[in-house]
Design an enzyme around this catalytic site. Structure first.
Site, PDB file in Angstrom:
ATOM      1  N   ALA A   1      -5.618   0.158   2.667  1.00 50.97           N
ATOM      2  CA  ALA A   1      -4.210   0.290   3.054  1.00 50.97           C
ATOM      3  C   ALA A   1      -3.638  -1.111   3.140  1.00 50.97           C
ATOM      4  CB  ALA A   1      -4.065   1.025   4.374  1.00 50.97           C
ATOM      5  N   SER A   2      -2.331  -1.219   2.929  1.00 48.00           N
ATOM      6  CA  SER A   2      -1.719  -2.543   2.818  1.00 48.00           C
ATOM      7  C   SER A   2      -1.581  -3.280   4.141  1.00 48.00           C
ATOM      8  CB  SER A   2      -0.343  -2.425   2.150  1.00 48.00           C
ATOM      9  OG  SER A   2      -0.482  -1.961   0.824  1.00 48.00           O
ATOM     10  N   THR A   3      -1.287  -2.556   5.218  1.00 50.60           N
ATOM     11  CA  THR A   3      -1.045  -3.215   6.493  1.00 50.60           C
ATOM     12  C   THR A   3      -1.927  -2.646   7.590  1.00 50.60           C
ATOM     13  OG1 THR A   3       0.646  -1.688   7.314  1.00 50.60           O
ATOM     14  CG2 THR A   3       1.377  -3.412   5.792  1.00 50.60           C
TER      15      THR A   3
END
Length: 213
Positions: free
Chosen positions: A12-14
């Protein structure tokens, strides 16, 4: 039965996103294809960067014929062309087969076939991966541009307030924690990362401490 190992990669990006969101989908795919996932590699890192320790760890231990299993190609890459070439070079150099749930042509790669079929599918899969990676990169750039345009317009109109705190989420996490729920239970109930849960709880404790002082 496939004698090679299946490595699942979740990203996931964040830190506010739950990287394990697709775990069940990958597990169900492996089960339906009669294979077992040997190890899970999970991290919260940007797909637009090659600086991904868990992915590098996976490729380091993988051997020729092993499978790198992902939910979508964009979980593997939103890289620019140069970095994508570097990553695919590492993957091909190790002889790792990429299988993505959103790339049907890759599904048969989860099990070993005869040499001719394997080579043909690898060639087709490589082309499709390049296409989807390019699309994922464009989508990433488009979203960043739209976001920047939106912020610029909001600032010009005096409406930009920066990132807002999700007070509803904070209240829910704190209520569940006060009720004695574990981090794992809260994570499953709210679908947010453990780091986010920890930050919410620590922020609340700090606020309580500051108010006392």
């Amino acid at each position: 039965m496939n004698s090679n190992r299946i490595y699942a990669y979740l990203r996931a990006s964040t830190k506010d996103q739950n990287a394990e969101r697709a775990r069940q989908d990958l597990q169900e795919f492996a089960t339906s294809n009669g294979v077992a996932i040997s190890a899970w590699f999970i991290e919260n890192e940007s797909g637009a960067s090659l600086a991904r320790p868990e992915l590098m760890k996976l490729l380091d231990i993988a051997q020729s014929g092993d499978v790198l299993l992902v939910e979508q190609v964009d979980r593997l890459s939103r890289l620019n062309a140069e970095d994508w070439e570097k990553l695919t070079g590492m993957i091909k150099g190790k002889g790792v087969r990429v299988v993505a749930l959103d790339l049907p042509t890759s599904h048969m790669m989860v099990n070993s076939g005869d040499e001719f079929t394997t080579r043909m599918m690898q060639a087709l899969n490589s082309m499709m991966l390049d296409m989807l990676a390019a699309i994922a990169r464009k989508d990433h750039q488009d979203r960043k541009r739209r976001q920047a345009q939106g912020i610029k317009l909001a600032k010009a109109e005096g409406k930009f307030k920066g990132r807002q705190i999700d007070t509803g989420l904070h209240e829910r996490v704190l209520k569940l924690r006060d009720a004695g729920w574990s981090y794992t239970e809260i994570q499953k109930a709210t679908n947010v990362a453990r780091t986010t849960i920890s930050r919410i709880i620590k922020t609340n404790l700090k606020n309580i401490h500051d108010n006392i002082i």
